[in-house]
Design a protein around this motif. Structure first.
Motif, PDB file in Angstrom:
ATOM      1  N   LEU A 134       0.827  -1.220   0.000  1.00  0.00           N
ATOM      2  CA  LEU A 134       0.000   0.000   0.000  1.00  0.00           C
ATOM      3  C   LEU A 134       0.858   1.265   0.000  1.00  0.00           C
ATOM      4  O   LEU A 134       0.367   2.363  -0.192  1.00  0.00           O
ATOM      5  CB  LEU A 134      -0.920   0.017   1.225  1.00  0.00           C
ATOM      6  N   ARG A 189       3.122   1.963  -2.193  1.00  0.00           N
ATOM      7  CA  ARG A 189       3.494   2.395  -3.543  1.00  0.00           C
ATOM      8  C   ARG A 189       2.276   2.367  -4.448  1.00  0.00           C
ATOM      9  O   ARG A 189       1.483   1.433  -4.413  1.00  0.00           O
ATOM     10  CB  ARG A 189       4.585   1.476  -4.106  1.00  0.00           C
ATOM     11  N   ALA A 190       2.167   3.417  -5.272  1.00  0.00           N
ATOM     12  CA  ALA A 190       0.981   3.562  -6.107  1.00  0.00           C
ATOM     13  C   ALA A 190       0.814   2.363  -7.040  1.00  0.00           C
ATOM     14  O   ALA A 190      -0.305   1.895  -7.265  1.00  0.00           O
ATOM     15  CB  ALA A 190       1.070   4.850  -6.909  1.00  0.00           C
ATOM     16  N   ALA A 191       1.925   1.857  -7.563  1.00  0.00           N
ATOM     17  CA  ALA A 191       1.831   0.793  -8.567  1.00  0.00           C
ATOM     18  C   ALA A 191       1.308  -0.508  -7.971  1.00  0.00           C
ATOM     19  O   ALA A 191       0.690  -1.317  -8.663  1.00  0.00           O
ATOM     20  CB  ALA A 191       3.185   0.579  -9.218  1.00  0.00           C
ATOM     21  N   ALA A 195      -0.440  -0.686  -4.862  1.00  0.00           N
ATOM     22  CA  ALA A 195      -1.365  -0.462  -3.745  1.00  0.00           C
ATOM     23  C   ALA A 195      -2.627  -1.308  -3.848  1.00  0.00           C
ATOM     24  O   ALA A 195      -3.062  -1.911  -2.868  1.00  0.00           O
ATOM     25  CB  ALA A 195      -1.724   1.016  -3.653  1.00  0.00           C
ATOM     26  N   ARG A 196      -3.211  -1.379  -5.045  1.00  0.00           N
ATOM     27  CA  ARG A 196      -4.483  -2.070  -5.154  1.00  0.00           C
ATOM     28  C   ARG A 196      -4.321  -3.555  -4.871  1.00  0.00           C
ATOM     29  O   ARG A 196      -5.151  -4.170  -4.192  1.00  0.00           O
ATOM     30  CB  ARG A 196      -5.070  -1.852  -6.544  1.00  0.00           C
TER      31      ARG A 196
END
Lengths: 96, 478
Positions: free
Chosen positions: B27, B29-31, B33-34
């Motif tokens: 969570l 890091r944007a890449a 997170a999901r």
């Protein structure tokens, strides 16, 4: 037993501090609501109280109410986080 | 089926803990997170499955509770508007606290009914030999859970504006809060001393929960809307602490690990928010910041220069670099979609467009990021004050949309200002600064903003959404 519990507790706290040191601010909300969903782990205690049948009907009812509250936290928390993260997009328009 | 120390149960709890850790890490890091959120969800499932495998668990009540709770959670999370996200996250969090409090209550009742020896057996192998420990854990869980619940509900009411967002202060408030804390501790001590025997202990336990609920209310009402990011992340931390404490009652490492992770990460986020305002946590919690309209000691010099939509259009049309600075006003006006549209038109016009977001803009950590993401602004365009401030003098136009305190140069210039020392976005140093604002009313902190009187500032009065829409129309009619 108690010593071991505290041992685990202290290590987990340190791990938590280390894990979340440098978060880009765009992830502050998802991180908060995602970790918020994890705090719904108290569902474990709620399930035991609601399901074990020890201690009579009062315990069962309290446990069931706890299951309701914890499930709102867990399901709501994970879904809302997923919904938010689904909106974060790259420049090329691809969802991340 | 299985006893609580069966290897399969233990393995599942370990798996859950590992998945929570990996998920939280992702969570960051944007890449990733999901996927991280999904992995942490799988961890939760593992913990639930492990618990359901325990011997003596029957499912009719569990199913009832799980279905009701899941339905409420699912409907709420899909129907909530992105602008209402802060109060929804706060409310979910409160339910976590409520669950922990109810678990503590159920365990207390069970112990009282069965007696210590029999209760010890229900806890399974490795039970503590000291009832003192369990009693302390139970009252602690009850207090923290109760404070989390009622505090979150008050935060929800404030954010949803069912009650005023301004700090609610009265004479002797701190004294009252201090008295409630003392009374809570006294009731907790009474429970611990008596353990669950007799009616007095039960009354004391009820008092612990009631006082905890009261304390949650009285400690959140004096905190103003602009300080909500701190409160929300602090309550998030509390809900983790409550879950960890519940783990100490039922002796479950999974609860302790997950709860402490949340407790620690919530504290870190709280700390980031406090730093972004250059204030201590104690100051945020106890000062009632922004309760009174402080008469600024130094009268602000200069005159306000209003600008028409048409003139603002000409300024923007000539701009090569534009920085948007959104604040809570953008959320209130629900202007994020038209802002993105204007941003795209400016880009088409050849300008470089960025969105600079202050960490405490809005009502929860990252509030503005979520709204702009909803409007499909690519996150590469979302930048932080540290990226923009060093090059702010090369920016042609800074557009401030409903932000106030986070762009107040008094934080830099006026030692007597309550905002003094707060890291701000230096929009006053951009070549031109256009401020979108309803009126000349000061921001939530109640502090006069000298930015509005600077020679390079132009005020575009009116509703943010209407003003931006008018600008968009100007660009399109070109």
């Amino acid at each position: 037993m108690l010593g071991l519990l505290f041992f685990v507790f202290v290590l987990a706290v340190f791990l938590g501090f280390e894990l979340i040191s440098k978060v880009p601010s765009q992830l502050h909300t998802p991180l908060m609501s995602g970790s918020n969903a994890i705090s719904g782990i108290t569902i474990v205690g709620a399930l035991v109280a609601a399901g074990q049948g020890e201690g009579g009907l009062t315990v069962t009812i309290l446990g069931t109410l706890a299951v309701v509250a914890a499930m709102i936290n867990v399901v709501g928390g994970y879904l809302v986080t997923d919904r938010m993260l689904g909106m974060f997009r790259h420049k090329d328009g691809g969802a991340k | 089926m299985l006893s609580s120390d069966h290897p399969l149960i233990t393995s599942l709890y370990i798996l859950a803990s590992v998945l929570f850790i990996v998920g939280l890490k992702m969570l960051n890091r944007a890449a990733t997170a999901r996927r991280g959120n999904l992995i942490s969800g799988v961890g939760m499932l593992a913990a639930i499955v492990a618990t359901c495998l325990l011997k003596g668990i029957s499912f009719q009540w569990i199913l009832l509770g799980a279905i009701v709770g899941s339905a409420i959670g699912a409907v709420a999370s899909y129907s909530v508007k992105m602008t209402a996200m802060p109060e929804m996250v706060g409310l979910f969090n409160g339910f976590g606290g409520l669950a922990s409090m109810l678990v503590a209550w159920a365990e207390f009742h069970k112990w009282r009914g069965l007696g210590w020896e029999a209760y010890l057996r229900t806890l399974g192998a490795g039970a503590p030999d000291s009832s003192l420990f369990t009693a302390v854990a139970a009252v602690f869980t009850a207090i923290v859970g109760a404070v989390t619940f009622s505090g979150s509900v008050v935060a929800f009411l404030k954010l949803a504006e069912w009650i005023t967002g301004r700090p609610i202060l009265f004479r002797g408030q701190r004294l009252l809060n201090g008295a409630i804390v003392l009374a809570t501790l006294a009731a907790a001590a009474a429970v611990v001393v008596q353990r669950p025997t007799g009616g007095a202990a039960y009354a004391a336990f009820g008092a612990v929960m009631t006082l905890g609920l009261v304390l949650g209310v009285t400690s959140v009402i004096p905190i103003g809307g602009a300080d909500m990011p701190v409160v929300i992340s602090l309550l998030n931390s509390y809900s983790g602490v409550a879950a960890a404490a519940a783990g100490f009652i039922i002796l479950n490492n999974g609860l302790i690990v997950a709860g402490s992770l949340v407790g620690a990460s919530g504290l870190i986020l709280t700390n980031i928010m406090c730093k972004a305002m250059n204030r201590s946590l104690a100051n945020v919690l106890f000062s009632g910041f922004g309760a009174v309209e402080t008469a600024s000691s130094s009268a602000v010099q200069g005159e306000v220069k209003p600008v028409s939509v048409e003139d603002a259009y000409y300024i923007l049309e000539a701009a090569r670099s534009v920085v948007f600075v959104p604040g809570y006003g953008m959320a209130v006006a629900q202007a994020q979609h038209v802002v993105r549209e204007l941003g795209q038109l400016l880009e088409k016009n050849g300008a470089e467009v960025k969105y600079c977001i202050h960490p405490v803009a809005g009502r929860m950590p990252g509030h503005m990021n979520v709204l702009l993401a909803e409007a499909s602004v690519p996150y590469e365009q979302l930048v932080e004050p540290g990226d923009v401030n060093p090059v702010i003098d090369t920016v042609d136009v800074a557009i401030v949309i409903g932000a106030n305190d986070v762009v107040n140069p008094a934080a830099r210039e006026d030692r007597t200002s309550p905002l003094w020392g707060m890291p701000i976005i230096n929009v006053d140093q951009a070549r031109t600064c256009i401020v979108l604002k309803r009126s000349m009313r000061p921001g939530f902190a109640g502090v006069e903003n000298p930015l509005f009187f600077k020679p390079n500032t132009r005020m575009l009065f009116g509703d943010a959404k209407a003003s931006i829409s008018a600008l968009v129309a100007e660009f399109k009619s070109e």
